[in-house]
Enzyme design. Structure first.
Site, PDB file in Angstrom:
ATOM      1  N   SER A   1       0.865  -1.186   0.000  1.00  0.00           N
ATOM      2  CA  SER A   1       0.000   0.000   0.000  1.00  0.00           C
ATOM      3  C   SER A   1       0.898   1.232   0.000  1.00  0.00           C
ATOM      4  CB  SER A   1      -0.853   0.006   1.278  1.00  0.00           C
ATOM      5  OG  SER A   1      -1.388   1.288   1.530  1.00  0.00           O
TER       6      SER A   1
ATOM      7  N   TYR B   1      -1.981  -0.712  10.273  1.00  0.00           N
ATOM      8  CA  TYR B   1      -2.140  -1.096   8.859  1.00  0.00           C
ATOM      9  C   TYR B   1      -0.872  -0.730   8.070  1.00  0.00           C
ATOM     10  CZ  TYR B   1      -4.002  -1.164   4.102  1.00  0.00           C
ATOM     11  OH  TYR B   1      -4.199  -1.415   2.756  1.00  0.00           O
TER      12      TYR B   1
HETATM   13  N1  LIG Z   1      -8.522  -0.482  -1.975  1.00  0.00           N
HETATM   14  C1  LIG Z   1      -7.484   0.287  -1.736  1.00  0.00           C
HETATM   15  O1  LIG Z   1      -7.534   1.503  -1.903  1.00  0.00           O
HETATM   16  C2  LIG Z   1      -6.188  -0.342  -1.285  1.00  0.00           C
HETATM   17  C3  LIG Z   1      -5.077   0.500  -1.188  1.00  0.00           C
HETATM   18  C4  LIG Z   1      -3.867  -0.063  -0.806  1.00  0.00           C
HETATM   19  C5  LIG Z   1      -3.762  -1.413  -0.555  1.00  0.00           C
HETATM   20  N2  LIG Z   1      -4.873  -2.195  -0.646  1.00  0.00           N
HETATM   21  C6  LIG Z   1      -4.705  -3.631  -0.366  1.00  0.00           C
HETATM   22  O2  LIG Z   1      -5.295  -4.385  -1.399  1.00  0.00           O
HETATM   23  C7  LIG Z   1      -5.716  -5.652  -0.883  1.00  0.00           C
HETATM   24  C8  LIG Z   1      -7.168  -5.889  -1.263  1.00  0.00           C
HETATM   25  O3  LIG Z   1      -7.949  -4.936  -0.569  1.00  0.00           O
HETATM   26  P1  LIG Z   1      -9.384  -4.455  -1.059  1.00  0.00           P
HETATM   27  O4  LIG Z   1      -9.345  -2.988  -1.122  1.00  0.00           O
HETATM   28  O5  LIG Z   1      -9.813  -5.229  -2.237  1.00  0.00           O
HETATM   29  O6  LIG Z   1     -10.244  -4.858   0.230  1.00  0.00           O
HETATM   30  P2  LIG Z   1     -11.658  -5.579   0.369  1.00  0.00           P
HETATM   31  O7  LIG Z   1     -12.590  -5.129  -0.703  1.00  0.00           O
HETATM   32  O8  LIG Z   1     -12.052  -5.368   1.774  1.00  0.00           O
HETATM   33  O9  LIG Z   1     -11.310  -7.120   0.124  1.00  0.00           O
HETATM   34  C9  LIG Z   1     -10.476  -7.791   1.024  1.00  0.00           C
HETATM   35  C10 LIG Z   1     -10.368  -9.239   0.626  1.00  0.00           C
HETATM   36  O10 LIG Z   1      -9.528  -9.896   1.590  1.00  0.00           O
HETATM   37  C11 LIG Z   1     -10.216 -11.041   2.082  1.00  0.00           C
HETATM   38  N3  LIG Z   1      -9.873 -11.316   3.466  1.00  0.00           N
HETATM   39  C12 LIG Z   1      -9.980 -10.511   4.541  1.00  0.00           C
HETATM   40  N4  LIG Z   1      -9.620 -11.169   5.655  1.00  0.00           N
HETATM   41  C13 LIG Z   1      -9.278 -12.427   5.260  1.00  0.00           C
HETATM   42  C14 LIG Z   1      -8.834 -13.591   5.947  1.00  0.00           C
HETATM   43  N5  LIG Z   1      -8.672 -13.613   7.292  1.00  0.00           N
HETATM   44  N6  LIG Z   1      -8.574 -14.706   5.224  1.00  0.00           N
HETATM   45  C15 LIG Z   1      -8.751 -14.707   3.894  1.00  0.00           C
HETATM   46  N7  LIG Z   1      -9.170 -13.649   3.182  1.00  0.00           N
HETATM   47  C16 LIG Z   1      -9.440 -12.522   3.885  1.00  0.00           C
HETATM   48  C17 LIG Z   1     -11.710 -10.744   1.912  1.00  0.00           C
HETATM   49  O11 LIG Z   1     -12.401 -11.961   1.711  1.00  0.00           O
HETATM   50  P3  LIG Z   1     -13.333 -12.698   2.809  1.00  0.00           P
HETATM   51  O12 LIG Z   1     -13.899 -11.647   3.702  1.00  0.00           O
HETATM   52  O13 LIG Z   1     -14.352 -13.389   1.950  1.00  0.00           O
HETATM   53  O14 LIG Z   1     -12.413 -13.657   3.484  1.00  0.00           O
HETATM   54  C18 LIG Z   1     -11.713  -9.940   0.626  1.00  0.00           C
HETATM   55  O15 LIG Z   1     -11.789 -10.801  -0.483  1.00  0.00           O
HETATM   56  C19 LIG Z   1      -5.480  -5.598   0.629  1.00  0.00           C
HETATM   57  O16 LIG Z   1      -4.267  -6.221   0.949  1.00  0.00           O
HETATM   58  C20 LIG Z   1      -5.401  -4.100   0.903  1.00  0.00           C
HETATM   59  O17 LIG Z   1      -4.669  -3.827   2.061  1.00  0.00           O
HETATM   60  C21 LIG Z   1      -6.093  -1.688  -1.004  1.00  0.00           C
END
Ligand SMILES: NC(=O)c1ccc[n+]([C@@H]2O[C@H](COP(=O)([O-])OP(=O)(O)OC[C@H]3O[C@@H](n4cnc5c(N)ncnc54)[C@H](OP(=O)(O)O)[C@@H]3O)[C@@H](O)[C@H]2O)c1
Length: 248
Positions: free
Chosen positions: A140, A154
């Site tokens: 991130s 985080y």
């Molecule tokens: N969106 C942004 O702006 C952003 C920016 C920087 C970095 N990121 C990173 O990108 C990645 C994806 O994030 P996102 O934005 O797509 O978030 P999201 O929409 O909340 O999706 C998170 C995913 O992680 C899974 N997850 C959460 N806890 C888990 C666990 N204990 N075991 C297995 N799976 C788990 C969830 O699936 P289940 O709940 O079905 O398990 C879901 O599929 C993350 O690492 C996040 O930190 C996102």
């Protein structure tokens, strides 16, 4: 013909779900996991089927170490090989340190850091055995400096993820490429509660397109989307904390 097999964790929502769509469109077979299997099954029905990529789904909680090794091993056995692992599952539920929400910070650390470590261990066991593979870790922009309040834990976990990537890259394991992706603000479930007009927020498809392009190029590091995040990354590294704290 398949271009290879991509394993994505956290594929039930947000960036993981959209990466699955975009890698499927590029002709990759998919090994998808998360805890919400109903969503994975619906995604497999959408992306797979006759004449389309092969899509296999499994339930996985990345904080269950034994399950991480078992599920990754089952995918490798089912497909015969895994060409790319995207360590994507993540949680954004921290709280200011000392505010009594140890549970929230611990959960974030266990999913984002210890979970990523287990996934890296499992991926590299497979890659070492098959003498090749592409390890992709989703960090991130918040990894670049210490972040305040609910972002502190985080950001620390994401700095840890980036350090894992660099360490493995530095080892130069035969046939193994390592990429670390630093997304800026991309619309997903994680930030669905954040106001629409957040600065620089892009929609999921646009943001993931930039992620997938960087992954396909096997970039060692990528700030995505490159505009405005590549210049912001340079600024974040050099500016004093008093300025950085107001930037992101
Ligand atoms: N969106 C942004 O702006 C952003 C920016 C920087 C970095 N990121 C990173 O990108 C990645 C994806 O994030 P996102 O934005 O797509 O978030 P999201 O929409 O909340 O999706 C998170 C995913 O992680 C899974 N997850 C959460 N806890 C888990 C666990 N204990 N075991 C297995 N799976 C788990 C969830 O699936 P289940 O709940 O079905 O398990 C879901 O599929 C993350 O690492 C996040 O930190 C996102």
């Amino acid at each position: 013909m398949s271009r290879g097999v991509v394993l994505i964790t956290g594929a039930s929502a947000g960036l993981g779900e959209e990466m699955a769509r975009q890698f499927a469109a590029l002709g990759y077979d998919l090994a998808l996991c998360a805890r919400r299997t109903d969503r994975l099954t619906a995604l497999a029905a959408e992306l797979g089927g006759p004449g389309k990529p092969r899509v296999s789904v499994r339930r996985l909680d990345v904080t269950d170490d034994a399950a991480v090794f078992r599920v990754f091993g089952e995918f490798a056995a089912a497909f015969g090989r895994i060409d790319r692992v995207v360590v994507n599952a993540g949680l954004g539920k921290g709280a200011p340190l000392g505010s009594g929400r140890w549970d929230a910070n611990r959960d974030t650390a266990m999913v984002n850091f210890v979970g990523a470590l287990a996934q890296t261990e499992a991926a590299l066991q497979i890659f070492r055995a098959q003498q090749g593979g592409h390890l992709v870790l989703i960090s991130s922009m918040s990894a670049l400096r210490g972040m305040r309040k609910s972002m502190t834990t985080y950001a620390a976990t994401k700095a840890g993820v980036a350090a894992i990537a660099e360490g493995v890259r530095s080892e130069r394991i035969r046939g193994v490429d390592v990429s670390v992706i630093y997304p800026g603000y991309i619309r997903s479930e994680m930030n669905a509660h954040v106001q629409q007009k957040t600065r620089f927020m892009v929609d999921t498809r646009t943001g993931v397109r930039a992620m997938v392009a960087a992954i396909e190029k096997r970039r060692a590091k990528a700030y995505v989307p490159a505009w405005p995040w590549a210049p912001i990354a340079v600024a974040m590294r050099v500016l004093p904390l008093s300025v950085v704290r107001r930037m992101v």
